[in-house]
Write a protein that holds these residues in place. Sequence first.
Motif, PDB file in Angstrom:
ATOM      1  N   GLU A  39       0.683  -1.288  -0.085  1.00 51.15           N
ATOM      2  CA  GLU A  39      -0.054   0.004  -0.052  1.00 51.15           C
ATOM      3  C   GLU A  39       0.730   1.012  -0.001  1.00 51.15           C
ATOM      4  OE1 GLU A  39      -3.415   0.004  -0.275  1.00 51.15           O
ATOM      5  OE2 GLU A  39      -3.098  -2.138  -0.234  1.00 51.15           O
ATOM      6  N   ASN A  40       2.186   1.179  -0.173  1.00 48.15           N
ATOM      7  CA  ASN A  40       3.047   2.343   0.114  1.00 48.15           C
ATOM      8  C   ASN A  40       3.192   2.782  -1.167  1.00 48.15           C
ATOM      9  OD1 ASN A  40       5.556   3.745  -0.044  1.00 48.15           O
ATOM     10  ND2 ASN A  40       5.669   3.100   2.215  1.00 48.15           N
ATOM     11  N   GLU A  41       2.850   4.205  -1.365  1.00 45.79           N
ATOM     12  CA  GLU A  41       3.023   4.809  -2.813  1.00 45.79           C
ATOM     13  C   GLU A  41       4.430   5.008  -3.110  1.00 45.79           C
ATOM     14  OE1 GLU A  41       2.536   9.300  -4.317  1.00 45.79           O
ATOM     15  OE2 GLU A  41       1.623   9.055  -2.187  1.00 45.79           O
ATOM     16  N   LYS A  42       5.317   5.255  -2.595  1.00 42.75           N
ATOM     17  CA  LYS A  42       6.931   5.254  -2.837  1.00 42.75           C
ATOM     18  C   LYS A  42       7.293   3.821  -3.501  1.00 42.75           C
ATOM     19  CE  LYS A  42      11.320   7.102  -2.198  1.00 42.75           C
ATOM     20  NZ  LYS A  42      11.456   7.605  -3.285  1.00 42.75           N
ATOM     21  N   CYS A  44       5.134   1.263  -4.500  1.00 39.72           N
ATOM     22  CA  CYS A  44       4.549   0.929  -5.633  1.00 39.72           C
ATOM     23  C   CYS A  44       4.792   1.813  -6.898  1.00 39.72           C
ATOM     24  CB  CYS A  44       2.981   1.396  -5.468  1.00 39.72           C
ATOM     25  SG  CYS A  44       2.095   0.095  -4.227  1.00 39.72           S
ATOM     26  N   ARG A  45       5.327   3.233  -6.870  1.00 43.73           N
ATOM     27  CA  ARG A  45       5.732   4.061  -7.839  1.00 43.73           C
ATOM     28  C   ARG A  45       7.088   3.446  -8.424  1.00 43.73           C
ATOM     29  NH1 ARG A  45       8.006   8.858  -6.475  1.00 43.73           N
ATOM     30  NH2 ARG A  45       6.220   8.829  -4.608  1.00 43.73           N
ATOM     31  N   ARG A  48       6.447   0.289 -10.396  1.00 40.89           N
ATOM     32  CA  ARG A  48       5.859   0.585 -11.635  1.00 40.89           C
ATOM     33  C   ARG A  48       7.108   0.664 -12.625  1.00 40.89           C
ATOM     34  NH1 ARG A  48       1.696   2.668  -9.041  1.00 40.89           N
ATOM     35  NH2 ARG A  48       2.571   4.558  -9.329  1.00 40.89           N
ATOM     36  N   LEU A  80       7.274   8.803   4.263  1.00 37.82           N
ATOM     37  CA  LEU A  80       7.233   7.839   3.129  1.00 37.82           C
ATOM     38  C   LEU A  80       6.785   6.538   3.685  1.00 37.82           C
ATOM     39  CD1 LEU A  80      10.619   9.067   1.599  1.00 37.82           C
ATOM     40  CD2 LEU A  80       8.061   9.768   0.837  1.00 37.82           C
TER      41      LEU A  80
END
Length: 125
Positions: A39-42, A44-45, A48, A80
């Motif tokens: 669920e962590n945005e950093k 996951c980015r 990707r 973060l």
Amino acid sequence: MDFFLVYTIVVFVGTFIVLGLILYAEYTKLDELESYFSENEKVCRHKRFWKRNQRIDRFHRMGLMIDILSTPKAFLKAGLVTEAELASVPLALKRWALWPYRVACVWFVASCVWYIWFHGWPEWI
């Protein structure tokens, strides 16, 4: 047997051991490690961007995990990661992520010692 020869053999064999440990951690532990930060945005980015499953992609993804686990206070302070995400990672998995790279740092120093021992102290120093 000469001590330098023994040291050379240890450094040479150590190279393959360290490389094997790093590859093992990247190919068997990385996906499990990233699942704790799903669920962590950093994370996951980063996942990707480095989405192909090639060696360099796994290396960079593992680098982020090592950064997060080796300096958690900085990532917590920056917002973060959360404490819950860090606490959810089992201790054995943290060790599998961090220790191969710590051993690689020790091996690098040992290789520098070998280089200086083999070639002599550089004159520019």
